[in-house]
Design an enzyme around this catalytic site. Structure first.
Site, short mmCIF file in Angstrom:
data_model
loop_
_atom_site.label_atom_id
_atom_site.label_comp_id
_atom_site.label_asym_id
_atom_site.label_seq_id
_atom_site.Cartn_x
_atom_site.Cartn_y
_atom_site.Cartn_z
CG HIS C 54 -1.74 1.24 1.12
ND1 HIS C 54 -2.79 0.74 0.53
CD2 HIS C 54 -2.27 2.48 2.10
CE1 HIS C 54 -3.71 1.77 0.81
NE2 HIS C 54 -3.83 2.61 0.76
CG HIS C 100 -10.22 3.41 3.46
ND1 HIS C 100 -10.97 3.97 3.99
CD2 HIS C 100 -9.08 4.25 3.43
CE1 HIS C 100 -10.05 4.52 5.04
NE2 HIS C 100 -8.40 3.70 4.29
#
Lengths: 81, 229, 742
Positions: C54, C100
């Protein structure tokens, strides 16, 4: 001193949240639910010489800010120590 | 005329109100900070829409204790014009400058859409530029617009003409389906007994330019301009 | 450099601990080699987040380099927190899209809310005021037991945060597909405006400059959010990941926006970055890295929400609504006063150094001392194997047995969750705050004006997982084309792209192949439209127990209108206007909503002619400028018949349409096929004549289809004859009807 304040919708005031929760409980299979009211739970950490003093302070806080008397009721519990 | 638009922490439509007043209507408008005590010589003070203090505890419950609200209460007591839009309406109710309270929409959701309002009383400083019964298309965007007040108070308000705007269908008739938030008696905007303080849930500042939501909002601003003249 | 001593209560750092932190054996060895010693527990935590997929993009950054990011309009390409395009009149549009996904599946309200919060911060950290948002949402099939709960939570979270912060949501897309049953997608886009010359940067400079922490206090939110949630698949223990989800406070974010923008005007900000994934760690190391400098932090000075946080926790915390600022020397007091006015913390917690090391102190002792480059530019970079899966033995299966007649198909499509009106969703969003919304949700593209100018920005977000599942390259190309044509249909010229690339586990060669092909597709299409990709986000590991989502590259397109008064709406507006259909090629049923509903299987998408797609976009923009088009609606889910019905659903009152089709054409494909960009246009007879000439000259197919009628009836050929009021009811009631309105 810890004061636990419970603010609930006034009797007779429309409580759509309570109704929605009641409906949801019933559709989840919980029978025998005859009413639901959704309110607010506020915990105050007060500096007070006595429980009476804490109670008086809490009452003033509820009257002035924590509850709107037009649409809400309140009650509270004082915990010493 | 001079206008004042208050900014509380979390106010949102303060800038939009200032833009509508200054850029669209060519009015003189000052930005008032919630900690100020001076109203800058404004003839009409506007409490704008938004989420003052995040709507925490109750909408408007914290904002109503800002220093500027003391000055505004005094100003209203002296007959000054005050208009509360959406969150501003909620603040005025919490501050007891208007009767009643705004509670959660019946659907429990935030609703943003254009609605039809009927002018119930055009003989006030806030509605005089409109005709009695005129229909206005204005946007609403709120989660707590359900107006409540004790039953006898409501009756008196109706008798006195304190209900200025009501939600109606496109044809102007009262219609359960046209009441977006379940507001009591489809009430969308009320005035105090003196008719110098006005609160409404719809946003007139978002209906002043043709390609951006229509221009029916101008009716209300024009009424105030005429009153102050 | 000797190893900082272990702190009391910390576990011993060994292979097992490194593995538990998501680091491979090679990565752990590399850490020891870079440091020349064993890392401390705190340092291990720091490496685990900074080297997570990420944060480091270790599987993707090699391939992302091929995206076109240059052009005359590009004021800021990839490398900062968001990209920026010059849109004229001295304004820069700053925008980005971010995912998200995993947090929203675990806690839908807060996951979505903090997703919105995070993308907003990426925009205002550049000095731009956020002015518009969009969201691309993917849920499981509507009937899946969890879908309604996730849908309600995510929508409430987006609305709850976005509305309170005062940024209008002007467009979006929502899809329901069983492929996302266990892995929903929440991609949040934001665009802001800043004056040319006032763009802020996240590149630290000035040795000795103070480092200022502003915003909310630090708590234990989201520790290991980056490494745990976003860099690993879900499994049976996912429910227990609940405590790591961050909780957002939109009120504080609103104050932070005002304070930061006010601080930006002071000129005292040298560099600024939001604390997002890996909070204080990523913001401090990345700012130092960009400036090729070092940074020193003192954790004792960090405002804490609760006592007793360890250095590990403070450094890894993902508490929301915090920013890190490199300030000009001597101007800390000035900045602090601005933040104090807005009731926000502003504390000096460190300084910029010249030794290119990232050094952290707590309790007066060094707890971490790492070369800045090791955490950022020199993080692992993988060229993972990418191989296509063996060809599936799929023969085209016609749906003759199950396909209903055209009238029933149209009703079924209008009532299907993917096609039906999303009003139930978007009426929960404030779409008008800030007073710039010309076209809100419910149209092809959202449109905002830029105050003080005549300019407008058209915004659209699109994805096409069905097409990408069949062909990850062509599907990605088709997605970019769709987004471009959508903004062009509004009259806006496509000028910039930001993309969110959602895929499964990149350690699997077939997933990596999907990703690389997807990036190649976006590259080729972006070049064709002269729309550079100025920012973006990659989300890997969207899979559960080995089952990946289909490749889902989400494209957000920004289009520019020189004069927003010339924008074109999607609804028919004048009875007796003529209707023409302009397209870059014939439709196909492959990857269509019709095929999904009626069980049709088509193994191939067929080619896309990028030159024709570009010509279509240019033609639409030019025609809009010349005032020739009365309405233009892009054909997407459900195909042509659905698009024509939608064009009739004018909010001022439905109009009708009467279209004639040449006999002998494959009806289902012509009526409900998708694929090649197709636009339904209405115009006056004179307008149509000129339009037809222009589009044909550009090599596009123009079909003179019929006319708009006053009577609200939809007639297409001999197969469709419907009451539009009835059709609109089906379209509007589909979602609310399924969600049990109170």
């Amino acid at each position: 001193m810890r004061v636990k304040v419970f603010v609930t919708p006034r009797q007779g005031i429309l409580d759509p949240q309570g109704r929605a929760v009641e409906h949801a409980l019933k559709s989840l299979g919980f029978d025998g639910v005859n009413g639901v009211h959704v309110g607010r739970y506020i915990v105050l950490d007060l500096q007070a010489a006595s429980a009476d003093e804490a109670r008086a302070a809490a009452r003033r806080m509820c009257d002035e800010l924590l509850a709107n008397p037009l649409i809400e009721d309140y009650r509270f519990e004082v915990e010493s120590g | 005329m001079k206008w004042g638009v208050v900014t509380f922490p979390g106010s949102l439509d303060d800038r939009d109100t200032l833009h509508a007043l200054r850029e669209v209507m060519g009015q003189e408008a000052v930005a008032l900070w919630h900690k100020d005590e001076s109203l800058g010589g404004a003839k009409c003070v506007v409490l704008p829409g938004g989420f003052s203090y995040g709507d925490y505890l109750r909408c408007g419950a914290i904002a109503r204790f800002s220093p500027i609200m003391r000055s505004i209460a005094q100003f209203a007591g002296d007959g000054g014009l005050v208009m509360g839009i959406c969150n501003g309406f909620q603040i005025l109710c919490e501050a007891h400058l208007l009767p009643g309270a705004l509670t959660r929409n019946r659907s429990l959701s935030f609703i943003c859409e254009r609605v039809t309002l009927r002018v119930e009383n055009s003989h006030t400083p806030f509605t005089r530029a409109a005709r009695q019964g005129e229909l206005l298309r204005l946007p609403i965007k709120h989660g707590e617009g359900l107006y409540v007040a004790p039953e006898d108070e409501l009756r008196q308000m109706e008798e006195r003409g304190q209900v200025l705007l009501r939600y109606v269908g496109a044809d102007g008739a009262l219609d359960e389906a046209a009441n977006p938030n379940g507001s009591t008696r489809a009430i969308a905007g009320v005035a105090n007994q003196r008719f110098n303080v006005f609160g409404l849930m719809p946003h007139p500042e978002h209906a002043t330019e043709p390609l951006l939501g229509g221009t029916d909002g101008l009716r209300i601003f024009q009424s105030i301009i005429e009153s102050a003249a | 450099m000797s190893r900082p001593p272990a702190l009391p209560g910390e576990p011993a750092v060994d292979d097992a601990l490194a593995a538990a932190h998501g680091l491979t054996r090679d990565e752990f060895a590399r850490i020891r080699s870079v440091l020349g010693r064993m890392p401390t527990y705190t340092e291990l935590g720091v490496f685990s987040v900074m080297w997570s997929e990420h944060c480091s993009y270790k599987s993707s950054r090699l391939h992302l380099k091929m995206m076109p990011a240059g052009g005359a309009r590009v004021a800021q390409g990839p490398g900062e927190n968001a990209g920026a395009i010059d849109v004229g009149d001295g304004w820069l549009a700053v925008f980005k899209i971010e995912s998200h996904n995993h947090p929203s599946f675990v806690e839908p309200y807060q996951g979505a809310a903090t997703g919105v919060g995070g993308i907003l911060r990426d925009i205002f950290t550049m000095g731009a005021r956020p002015v518009a948002s969009m969201d691309s949402l993917k849920f499981g099939s509507f009937d899946h037991p969890r879908t309604r709960y996730l849908l309600s939570g995510v929508v409430a979270g987006i609305g709850g945060y976005g509305n309170c912060v005062g940024v209008p949501t002007v467009a979006g897309e929502t899809t329901f597909d069983a492929a996302y049953n266990s892995n929903i997608l929440v991609n949040a886009f934001c665009l802001g405006l800043v004056r040319r010359g006032e763009l802020l940067s996240a590149r630290a400079s000035g040795v000795g400059n103070p480092v200022l922490y502003v915003g909310s206090a630090t708590g234990r939110d989201g520790i290991h959010g980056a490494s745990l949630l976003a860099s690993a698949e879900f499994d049976a223990t996912s429910e227990s990941k609940r405590p790591t989800v961050q909780v957002g406070d939109p009120f504080t974010e609103k104050l932070l926006i005002e304070a930061c923008l006010e601080a930006a005007t002071s000129g005292a900000i040298v560099a600024i970055q939001d604390m997002g994934a890996a909070g204080l760690t990523s913001s401090s190391s990345e700012m130092a890295a960009r400036g090729e400098l070092g940074i020193e932090l003192d954790l004792d000075r960090v405002p804490l929400r609760e006592p007793g946080l360890t250095p590990y926790e403070i450094l890894l915390s993902e508490s929301q609504e915090r920013m890190l600022i490199v300030a000009a020397r001597g101007r800390v007091g000035e900045l602090a006063a601005i933040f104090a006015k807005w009731d926000l913390h502003a504390v000096e917690i460190g300084r910029i150094t010249d030794d290119r090391r990232w050094r952290v102190r707590a309790g007066g002792k060094v707890v971490a001392d790492i070369p800045v480059a090791a955490l950022t530019d020199d993080a692992p970079l993988y060229d993972r194997p990418a191989t296509p899966p063996p060809k599936p033995a799929l023969a085209p299966r016609p749906a003759i047995a199950t396909a209903p007649d055209a009238r029933a198909a149209l009703r079924a499509l209008l009532g299907s969750p993917n096609v039906a009106s999303k009003r139930w969703i978007f009426r929960q969003y404030d779409s008008i705050v800030q007073g710039n919304t010309v076209v809100g949700p419910g149209s092809d593209a959202g449109l905002i004006r830029i105050k003080g100018t005549r300019r407008g920005l058209a915004l659209k977000v699109d994805s096409n997982p069905r097409a990408c599942a069949i062909d990850p390259y062509l599907g990605a190309v088709a997605t970019v084309c769709e987004a471009a044509i959508n903004v062009a249909a509004a009259g806006a010229r496509p000028v910039g792209i930001t993309n969110c690339l959602n895929y499964g586990n990149p350690e699997r060669p077939e997933i990596m192949w999907q990703f690389v092909r997807g990036v190649e597709g976006i590259r080729d299409a972006a070049l064709a439209f002269d729309a550079p990709v100025v920012s973006g986000n990659v989300s890997f590991y969207n899979e559960t127990e080995g089952r990946a989502i289909p490749p889902t590259p989400t494209i957000a397109m920004v289009g520019l209108l020189d004069d927003f008064h010339q924008h074109v709406g999607q609804f028919f507006s004048h009875p007796d206007d003529l209707v023409v259909i302009v397209r870059s090629g014939p439709p196909r049923l492959a990857a269509s909503e019709y095929a999904a509903l009626f069980g049709l299987q088509e193994p191939a998408l067929g080619p896309l002619d990028l030159a024709r797609e570009r010509a279509l976009a240019d033609g639409l923009v030019d025609a809009a400028q010349a005032g020739l088009i009365r309405s233009a609606h892009d054909v997407s889910d459900g195909g042509l018949a659905v698009a024509v019905a939608e064009a009739c659903f004018n909010p001022e009152g439905p109009l009708g349409a009467e279209l004639v089709f040449a006999p002998g054409i494959d009806t289902a494909c012509e009526l409900f096929g998708e694929g090649r960009s197709t636009v339904v246009i209405s115009a006056s007879p004179e307008g149509v004549a000129r339009l037809t000439e222009r589009f044909r000259r550009a090599g596009l197919e123009v079909i003179s289809a019929g006319r708009v009628t006053r009577a609200p009836r939809l007639r297409i050929g001999s197969t469709i004859d419907e009451d539009l009021v009835e059709l609109r009811e089906i379209y509007e009631r589909a979602l609310p009807g399924r969600i049990d309105e109170r």
